[in-house]
Design an enzyme around this catalytic site. Structure first.
Site, PDB file in Angstrom:
ATOM      1  CB  SER A 112      -0.850  -0.240   1.349  1.00 49.51           C
ATOM      2  OG  SER A 112      -1.772  -1.117   1.396  1.00 49.51           O
TER       3      SER A 112
ATOM      4  CD  GLU B 188       1.800   1.100   5.121  1.00 46.22           C
ATOM      5  OE1 GLU B 188       1.758   0.273   4.970  1.00 46.22           O
ATOM      6  OE2 GLU B 188       0.116   1.878   4.246  1.00 46.22           O
TER       7      GLU B 188
END
Length: 323
Positions: A239, A311
């Site tokens: 992600s 992230e």
């Protein structure tokens, strides 16, 4: 201060270091995104004693260093690491079941595939949501990896770490209070902020609670879900952006709603099948990926007012952690 070449020679000749000493090592093959320049010096200690020796020597010499685990959540710059030494934890891969049968001690460099196999063979459960997760245990603790409603700290009991400020090995023990204050979604007390003012704490190993029984069906379902989301279709770093579930912000959906699936910069592309995955279609550079991340972030903000927080970690001599 010793030069990189002198440090390499030192470790090649050191009786206290077991492992690999590589110069001009391509880092693109050390990350799941398959990008990044060279490491002027790459150390892969074979055991914890060798890792501690390397860390102590580098601290005493004032040499900057970067600790690399499985390379699943990082984008290394095209320039790589010229001034800093890259240290791999992959040699610290032990997994041990405690005498009580309800705890496992795991080296920072152990892969989650290794942990899954260990637990399955011994009939121990608790980590089935991490089936198919790339990266290492140390990286998961550092990032407090979270998937399918399960976070690393949910079963984490303690962490042994190297304190760069004192060059001593300490133990961090989780308490209910610490679990609430030190940990959060993709947040742990081992992360260094953009200011870098905190003393670095390098994860060596971690102890987790496990339960009796391994749920093979649940593990298989998690792997299948990752396949359906396209985690294994092309080189990627997992992600790209964090979700904000407290405010009902799902990064992938926002990116999809903005019509950005398939949008590309050079060889980097927002996966046509998942808005929160950026893939390397072949020949992507770290610069392509960073540019794509910035453009996606800016577009989503312009159209929705939401600032997506990356992230993935951008690192390397020319990379900046600030956004």
């Amino acid at each position: 201060m010793k030069t990189i070449d002198e440090i390499a020679q030192f470790f090649n000749e050191s009786a206290n270091f077991c492992g690999r000493v590589l110069q001009h090592e391509p880092l693109s093959r050390r990350t799941t995104m398959r990008v990044g320049g060279e490491a002027a010096l790459f150390l892969e200690p074979a055991d914890e004693a060798s890792l501690l020796h390397a860390l102590q020597v580098l601290e005493e010499n004032g040499t900057p260093y970067f600790v690399l685990g499985g390379g699943s959540n990082v984008i290394i710059s095209d320039e790589g690491f010229v001034r800093a030494v890259v240290i791999s934890t992959r040699g610290l891969k032990s997994v041990l079941l405690a005498d009580d049968g309800f705890h496992i001690s795991v080296g920072a460099g152990a892969s989650w595939a290794r942990v899954q196999s260990f637990c399955r063979e011994r009939g121990r459960g608790g980590f089935e949501p991490f089936a198919g997760l790339s990266g290492t245990v140390g990286g998961a603790v550092y990032m407090n990896a979270t998937c399918f409603g399960f976070s690393t700290n949910d079963r984490l009991c303690s962490v042994r770490y190297f304190d760069a400020a004192t060059t001593a090995v300490n133990e961090y023990v989780l308490t209910d209070a610490r679990r609430l204050t030190d940990w959060g979604y993709k947040r742990s007390p081992f992360q260094v902020s953009a200011t870098g003012n905190e003393a670095r704490r390098i994860i060596l190993s971690a102890t987790f609670a496990v339960s009796l029984g391994y749920d093979a069906q649940k593990a298989a379902a998690c792997i299948e879900s990752r396949k359906e989301k396209g985690h294994f279709r092309a080189p990627c770093a997992g992600s790209t952006f964090k979700n904000d579930t407290a405010n009902a912000v799902i990064a992938g959906k926002l990116i999809d709603d903005c019509g950005l699936k398939g949008f590309a910069v050079g060889g980097a592309q927002v996966a046509p099948w998942h808005g929160n995955i950026i893939i390397n279609t072949g020949g992507a550079t770290a610069r392509d990926i960073r540019s794509l991340v910035e453009q996606v972030r800016n577009t989503v903000h312009e159209r929705t007012g939401v600032f997506l927080e990356p992230e993935v970690l951008f690192c390397g001599d020319s990379a900046s952690a600030a956004w």
